[in-house]
Design a protein around this motif. Structure first.
Motif, PDB file in Angstrom:
ATOM      1  N   GLN A   1       0.831  -1.208   0.000  1.00  0.00           N
ATOM      2  CA  GLN A   1       0.000   0.000   0.000  1.00  0.00           C
ATOM      3  C   GLN A   1       0.867   1.260   0.000  1.00  0.00           C
ATOM      4  O   GLN A   1       0.596   2.207  -0.745  1.00  0.00           O
ATOM      5  CB  GLN A   1      -0.925   0.016   1.219  1.00  0.00           C
ATOM      6  N   ASP A   2       1.902   1.269   0.817  1.00  0.00           N
ATOM      7  CA  ASP A   2       2.811   2.421   0.861  1.00  0.00           C
ATOM      8  C   ASP A   2       3.476   2.653  -0.494  1.00  0.00           C
ATOM      9  O   ASP A   2       3.586   3.799  -0.957  1.00  0.00           O
ATOM     10  CB  ASP A   2       3.882   2.225   1.933  1.00  0.00           C
TER      11      ASP A   2
ATOM     12  N   TRP B   1       2.377   1.788  -3.467  1.00  0.00           N
ATOM     13  CA  TRP B   1       1.417   2.304  -4.443  1.00  0.00           C
ATOM     14  C   TRP B   1       0.968   3.721  -4.114  1.00  0.00           C
ATOM     15  O   TRP B   1       0.666   4.503  -5.028  1.00  0.00           O
ATOM     16  CB  TRP B   1       0.238   1.343  -4.618  1.00  0.00           C
ATOM     17  N   ASN B   2       0.949   4.094  -2.853  1.00  0.00           N
ATOM     18  CA  ASN B   2       0.654   5.495  -2.510  1.00  0.00           C
ATOM     19  C   ASN B   2       1.681   6.425  -3.145  1.00  0.00           C
ATOM     20  O   ASN B   2       1.335   7.459  -3.726  1.00  0.00           O
ATOM     21  CB  ASN B   2       0.640   5.707  -0.992  1.00  0.00           C
TER      22      ASN B   2
ATOM     23  N   ASN C   1      -4.861  -2.315  -6.506  1.00  0.00           N
ATOM     24  CA  ASN C   1      -3.994  -2.812  -5.437  1.00  0.00           C
ATOM     25  C   ASN C   1      -4.471  -2.337  -4.075  1.00  0.00           C
ATOM     26  O   ASN C   1      -4.475  -3.105  -3.112  1.00  0.00           O
ATOM     27  CB  ASN C   1      -2.543  -2.342  -5.662  1.00  0.00           C
ATOM     28  N   MET C   2      -4.865  -1.082  -4.001  1.00  0.00           N
ATOM     29  CA  MET C   2      -5.334  -0.535  -2.734  1.00  0.00           C
ATOM     30  C   MET C   2      -6.631  -1.225  -2.279  1.00  0.00           C
ATOM     31  O   MET C   2      -6.773  -1.564  -1.100  1.00  0.00           O
ATOM     32  CB  MET C   2      -5.552   0.971  -2.849  1.00  0.00           C
TER      33      MET C   2
ATOM     34  N   ALA D   1      -5.763  -4.828  -1.278  1.00  0.00           N
ATOM     35  CA  ALA D   1      -5.067  -4.822   0.012  1.00  0.00           C
ATOM     36  C   ALA D   1      -6.062  -4.634   1.152  1.00  0.00           C
ATOM     37  O   ALA D   1      -5.965  -5.303   2.182  1.00  0.00           O
ATOM     38  CB  ALA D   1      -4.006  -3.719   0.030  1.00  0.00           C
ATOM     39  N   GLY D   2      -7.027  -3.754   0.970  1.00  0.00           N
ATOM     40  CA  GLY D   2      -8.067  -3.557   1.990  1.00  0.00           C
ATOM     41  C   GLY D   2      -8.871  -4.818   2.216  1.00  0.00           C
ATOM     42  O   GLY D   2      -9.182  -5.175   3.362  1.00  0.00           O
TER      43      GLY D   2
END
Length: 116
Positions: free
Chosen positions: A54-55, A57-58, A86-87, A90-91
């Motif tokens: 997540q980091d 992709w942020n 992806n986000m 991931a959630g």
């Protein structure tokens, strides 16, 4: 002593950037694979692994949305869409501890491989 010209440095910069991006994907993928192999026993390591993707992709999405990003607009849009997927995935993975990390691993491996 050998001195590089500015043009030579700028010519090499995209390669260095891709190498750093590959390294970041490699680290995140290593964590995801380890957590997947450990299964339910991964616990906090699983959360950390998902957090690392997540980091990553942020950071990537922020860069892709930057108007100064030189990639073609259509490619940037496609990569942002992949990042948003992806986000979401991931959630979903974080909310369902028994859910496999395989989709995250597969998609991010493909992206990493495309950086070569």
């Amino acid at each position: 002593m050998y001195r590089l010209s500015y043009a030579e440095i700028m010519e090499d910069a995209p390669d260095l950037g891709r190498e750093r991006e590959r390294d970041a994907f490699d680290r995140a993928l290593s964590q995801l694979r380890t957590a997947e192999a450990q299964g339910a026993a991964a616990g906090p390591a699983r959360s950390a692994a998902v957090g690392s993707i997540q980091d990553l992709w942020n950071v990537l999405i922020a860069d892709l949305l930057d108007p100064e990003n030189a990639l073609p607009e259509s490619l940037r849009a496609d990569l942002v869409a992949i990042g948003l997927w992806n986000m979401r995935e991931a959630g979903e993975v974080l909310s369902a501890p028994d859910r496999s990390l395989a989709a995250l691993i597969e998609v991010n491996t493909s992206i990493r491989d495309g950086l070569q």
